[in-house]
Design an enzyme around this catalytic site. Structure first.
Site, mmCIF file in Angstrom:
data_model
loop_
_atom_site.group_PDB
_atom_site.id
_atom_site.type_symbol
_atom_site.label_atom_id
_atom_site.label_comp_id
_atom_site.label_asym_id
_atom_site.label_seq_id
_atom_site.Cartn_x
_atom_site.Cartn_y
_atom_site.Cartn_z
ATOM 1 N N LYS A 23 0.833 -1.214 0.000
ATOM 2 C CA LYS A 23 0.000 0.000 0.000
ATOM 3 C C LYS A 23 0.862 1.255 0.000
ATOM 4 O O LYS A 23 0.649 2.172 -0.792
ATOM 5 C CB LYS A 23 -0.929 0.031 1.233
ATOM 6 C CG LYS A 23 -1.860 -1.171 1.337
ATOM 7 C CD LYS A 23 -2.760 -1.084 2.575
ATOM 8 C CE LYS A 23 -2.037 -1.115 3.910
ATOM 9 N NZ LYS A 23 -1.304 -2.364 4.197
ATOM 10 N N ARG A 98 -9.687 0.841 8.510
ATOM 11 C CA ARG A 98 -9.310 -0.528 8.861
ATOM 12 C C ARG A 98 -10.411 -1.231 9.643
ATOM 13 O O ARG A 98 -10.257 -2.392 9.995
ATOM 14 C CB ARG A 98 -8.060 -0.488 9.733
ATOM 15 C CG ARG A 98 -6.763 -0.849 9.002
ATOM 16 C CD ARG A 98 -5.625 -0.561 9.956
ATOM 17 N NE ARG A 98 -4.455 -1.327 9.743
ATOM 18 C CZ ARG A 98 -3.349 -0.872 9.109
ATOM 19 N NH1 ARG A 98 -3.334 0.315 8.564
ATOM 20 N NH2 ARG A 98 -2.287 -1.638 9.019
ATOM 21 N N ARG A 137 11.491 -5.434 5.057
ATOM 22 C CA ARG A 137 11.167 -4.020 4.824
ATOM 23 C C ARG A 137 12.077 -3.068 5.598
ATOM 24 O O ARG A 137 12.369 -3.279 6.770
ATOM 25 C CB ARG A 137 9.721 -3.757 5.244
ATOM 26 C CG ARG A 137 9.377 -2.266 5.363
ATOM 27 C CD ARG A 137 7.922 -1.971 5.284
ATOM 28 N NE ARG A 137 7.122 -2.559 6.335
ATOM 29 C CZ ARG A 137 5.788 -2.525 6.350
ATOM 30 N NH1 ARG A 137 5.129 -1.949 5.366
ATOM 31 N NH2 ARG A 137 5.120 -3.076 7.343
ATOM 32 N N ARG A 171 10.966 -0.781 11.154
ATOM 33 C CA ARG A 171 9.886 -0.554 12.113
ATOM 34 C C ARG A 171 9.939 -1.554 13.253
ATOM 35 O O ARG A 171 10.194 -2.732 13.039
ATOM 36 C CB ARG A 171 8.543 -0.655 11.401
ATOM 37 C CG ARG A 171 8.170 0.642 10.716
ATOM 38 C CD ARG A 171 7.017 0.495 9.778
ATOM 39 N NE ARG A 171 5.896 -0.233 10.350
ATOM 40 C CZ ARG A 171 4.780 -0.484 9.677
ATOM 41 N NH1 ARG A 171 4.652 -0.050 8.431
ATOM 42 N NH2 ARG A 171 3.803 -1.141 10.239
ATOM 43 N N ARG A 182 -0.795 -8.908 13.621
ATOM 44 C CA ARG A 182 -1.241 -7.915 12.626
ATOM 45 C C ARG A 182 -2.093 -8.580 11.562
ATOM 46 O O ARG A 182 -3.079 -8.018 11.090
ATOM 47 C CB ARG A 182 -0.033 -7.194 12.035
ATOM 48 C CG ARG A 182 0.571 -6.220 13.054
ATOM 49 C CD ARG A 182 1.955 -5.792 12.688
ATOM 50 N NE ARG A 182 1.999 -5.043 11.460
ATOM 51 C CZ ARG A 182 3.114 -4.838 10.763
ATOM 52 N NH1 ARG A 182 4.262 -5.336 11.201
ATOM 53 N NH2 ARG A 182 3.087 -4.142 9.663
HETATM 54 P P1 ADP Z 1 2.205 -1.826 3.243
HETATM 55 O O1 ADP Z 1 2.218 -0.328 3.198
HETATM 56 O O2 ADP Z 1 1.004 -2.419 2.568
HETATM 57 O O3 ADP Z 1 2.419 -2.378 4.602
HETATM 58 P P2 ADP Z 1 4.794 -1.602 1.839
HETATM 59 O O4 ADP Z 1 4.473 -0.752 0.665
HETATM 60 O O5 ADP Z 1 5.539 -1.007 2.954
HETATM 61 O O6 ADP Z 1 3.448 -2.326 2.378
HETATM 62 O O7 ADP Z 1 5.575 -2.884 1.292
HETATM 63 C C1 ADP Z 1 6.075 -3.882 2.183
HETATM 64 C C2 ADP Z 1 7.476 -4.307 1.736
HETATM 65 O O8 ADP Z 1 7.392 -5.058 0.522
HETATM 66 C C3 ADP Z 1 8.432 -3.163 1.445
HETATM 67 O O9 ADP Z 1 9.718 -3.572 1.833
HETATM 68 C C4 ADP Z 1 8.350 -2.990 -0.080
HETATM 69 O O10 ADP Z 1 9.582 -2.502 -0.616
HETATM 70 C C5 ADP Z 1 8.063 -4.393 -0.544
HETATM 71 N N1 ADP Z 1 7.133 -4.464 -1.681
HETATM 72 C C6 ADP Z 1 6.062 -3.665 -1.958
HETATM 73 N N2 ADP Z 1 5.428 -4.078 -3.062
HETATM 74 C C7 ADP Z 1 6.068 -5.192 -3.496
HETATM 75 C C8 ADP Z 1 5.883 -6.095 -4.619
HETATM 76 N N3 ADP Z 1 4.879 -5.933 -5.489
HETATM 77 N N4 ADP Z 1 6.760 -7.118 -4.737
HETATM 78 C C9 ADP Z 1 7.763 -7.297 -3.842
HETATM 79 N N5 ADP Z 1 7.995 -6.486 -2.791
HETATM 80 C C10 ADP Z 1 7.162 -5.450 -2.609
HETATM 81 P P1 ADP Z 2 0.988 -1.970 7.755
HETATM 82 O O1 ADP Z 2 0.003 -1.711 6.683
HETATM 83 O O2 ADP Z 2 2.333 -2.317 7.241
HETATM 84 O O3 ADP Z 2 0.478 -2.944 8.779
HETATM 85 P P2 ADP Z 2 0.675 0.713 8.975
HETATM 86 O O4 ADP Z 2 1.833 1.609 8.960
HETATM 87 O O5 ADP Z 2 -0.478 1.015 8.111
HETATM 88 O O6 ADP Z 2 1.278 -0.721 8.656
HETATM 89 O O7 ADP Z 2 0.126 0.526 10.463
HETATM 90 C C1 ADP Z 2 0.975 0.255 11.541
HETATM 91 C C2 ADP Z 2 0.153 0.096 12.811
HETATM 92 O O8 ADP Z 2 -0.512 1.337 13.106
HETATM 93 C C3 ADP Z 2 -0.955 -0.944 12.735
HETATM 94 O O9 ADP Z 2 -0.517 -2.252 13.048
HETATM 95 C C4 ADP Z 2 -1.958 -0.390 13.772
HETATM 96 O O10 ADP Z 2 -1.521 -0.677 15.094
HETATM 97 C C5 ADP Z 2 -1.827 1.112 13.577
HETATM 98 N N1 ADP Z 2 -2.784 1.647 12.583
HETATM 99 C C6 ADP Z 2 -2.502 2.225 11.389
HETATM 100 N N2 ADP Z 2 -3.614 2.618 10.760
HETATM 101 C C7 ADP Z 2 -4.648 2.281 11.571
HETATM 102 C C8 ADP Z 2 -6.067 2.402 11.490
HETATM 103 N N3 ADP Z 2 -6.663 2.961 10.412
HETATM 104 N N4 ADP Z 2 -6.804 1.946 12.526
HETATM 105 C C9 ADP Z 2 -6.234 1.384 13.615
HETATM 106 N N5 ADP Z 2 -4.921 1.220 13.773
HETATM 107 C C10 ADP Z 2 -4.117 1.673 12.757
#
Ligand code: ADP
Ligand code: ADP
Ligand code: ZN
Length: 228
Positions: A23, A98, A137, A171, A182
Site C-alpha cells: 500500500k 481498517r 522491509r 519498524r 497484525r
Molecule cells: P504496506 O504499506 O502495505 O504495509 P509496503 O508498501 O511497505 O506495504 O511494502 C512492504 C514491503 O514489501 C516493502 O519492503 C516494499 O519494498 C516491498 N514491496 C512492496 N510491493 C512489493 C511487490 N509488489 N513485490 C515485492 N515487494 C514489494
Molecule cells: P501496515 O500496513 O504495514 O500494517 P501501517 O503503517 O499502516 O502498517 O500501520 C501500523 C500500525 O498502526 C498498525 O498495526 C496499527 O496498530 C496502527 N494503525 C494504522 N492505521 C490504523 C487504522 N486505520 N486503525 C487502527 N490502527 C491503525
C-alpha cells in the site's frame, strides 16, 4: 459565460490490503504520478508516538503488540490531517479505514463536504508473501522512501536512491512475533471492508503478488479511470 460551474471534487482513493501488501509503496508512486496526497494513518500514528502526544502514548503499546489503535484516536488524527490545505488536491488513504466504524465515519465525513470515494482498491496478496515482505522491509529516515532487502534494494547498499540519506530504519513492529497479530487483526477487522465497498459499488481488486512495476501498472489503469 454559461453561468454553470463545473465543480471538480478532489479525488478520494482507498488502498486496502494486509500489512506488507504494498500500500505505502504504491501510494507514493500514485502521489508522484497523479498529484494526489498520500495519507497513511500508520505514518501519522508513528509521528504521534515520536512526538509523545497523548494519542501517541496511548497508541504505542497497541502498535507494538500488532493490534489496531482505537477508532477514536485514528479518526481524530485523520480529521486533523484532512484540515491541512494540501489534501484539497485529492487523497490516497493508505491503511485507513481498517474497521467498519472507520469506514462509516469516512462516508459521513465525505458526505458532509460533498465528496465521495472514487475507488477502494484491494491489493490482494497471500499470507506467506505478506510475511516475506514485512521481514525485509526498511525505510529511508530522510525522505520516507520504502525499500526491501530482496525485492527493492537501493542501488548502493545503505544509501537512499531518492535523497542520498544513509539513515535507514526498520519498524519496531516488523518482527516475526508481531506479524501474526497484525495478520489476525487484518482478517478479523479489515478484510470485511472488502464486502463493505463491494456493496457500495466502489470496490476494485488487483493481484498484488506480482512485481512492484506490474502492480503499479494495474493500479494506475484503475486510478486513471476512477479520477476521470
Ligand atoms: P504496506 O504499506 O502495505 O504495509 P509496503 O508498501 O511497505 O506495504 O511494502 C512492504 C514491503 O514489501 C516493502 O519492503 C516494499 O519494498 C516491498 N514491496 C512492496 N510491493 C512489493 C511487490 N509488489 N513485490 C515485492 N515487494 C514489494
Ligand atoms: P501496515 O500496513 O504495514 O500494517 P501501517 O503503517 O499502516 O502498517 O500501520 C501500523 C500500525 O498502526 C498498525 O498495526 C496499527 O496498530 C496502527 N494503525 C494504522 N492505521 C490504523 C487504522 N486505520 N486503525 C487502527 N490502527 C491503525
Ligand atoms: Zn531518502
Amino acid at each position: 459565460m454559461s453561468g454553470v460551474e463545473t465543480m471538480t471534487r478532489p479525488a478520494v482513493l482507498i488502498l486496502l490490503g494486509p500489512p506488507g501488501a504494498g500500500k505505502g509503496t504504491q501510494a507514493r508512486m500514485l502521489q508522484d504520478h497523479f498529484g494526489l496526497v498520500q495519507l497513511s494513518t500508520g505514518d501519522l500514528l508513528r509521528a504521534a508516538v515520536a512526538a509523545g502526544t497523548e494519542a501517541g502514548r496511548e497508541a504505542k503499546a497497541v502498535m507494538t503488540a500488532g493490534g489496531l489503535v482505537s477508532d477514536e484516536i485514528v479518526l481524530a488524527i485523520l480529521k486533523d490531517r484532512l484540515q491541512e490545505p494540501d489534501t484539497a488536491q485529492g487523497v490516497i488513504l493508505d491503511g485507513f479505514p481498517r474497521t467498519t466504524v472507520q469506514a462509516q465515519a469516512l462516508d459521513k465525513l465525505l458526505a458532509e463536504s460533498g465528496q465521495r470515494i472514487n475507488a477502494a482498491v484491494s491489493l490482494d496478496v497471500d499470507d506467506a508473501e505478506m510475511v516475506n515482505r514485512i521481514a525485509g522491509r526498511f525505510t529511508c529516515g530522510g525522505c520516507g522512501e520504502g525499500y526491501h532487502d530482496t525485492f527493492k534494494a537501493p542501488t548502493v547498499a545503505g544509501v537512499c536512491d531518492k535523497c542520498g540519506s544513509t539513515d535507514m530504519v526498520r519498524r519496531a513492529d516488523d518482527k516475526a512475533e508481531t506479524v501474526g497479530q497484525r495478520l489476525a487483526a487484518y482478517h478479523a477487522q479489515t478484510a470485511p471492508l472488502i464486502s463493505y465497498y463491494e456493496e457500495q459499488g466502489n470496490l476494485q481488486r488487483i493481484d498484488a503478488m506480482g512485481e512492484i512495476g506490474q502492480v503499479a501498472k494495474d493500479l494506475s489503469a484503475i486510478v486513471k479511470e476512477a479520477v476521470a
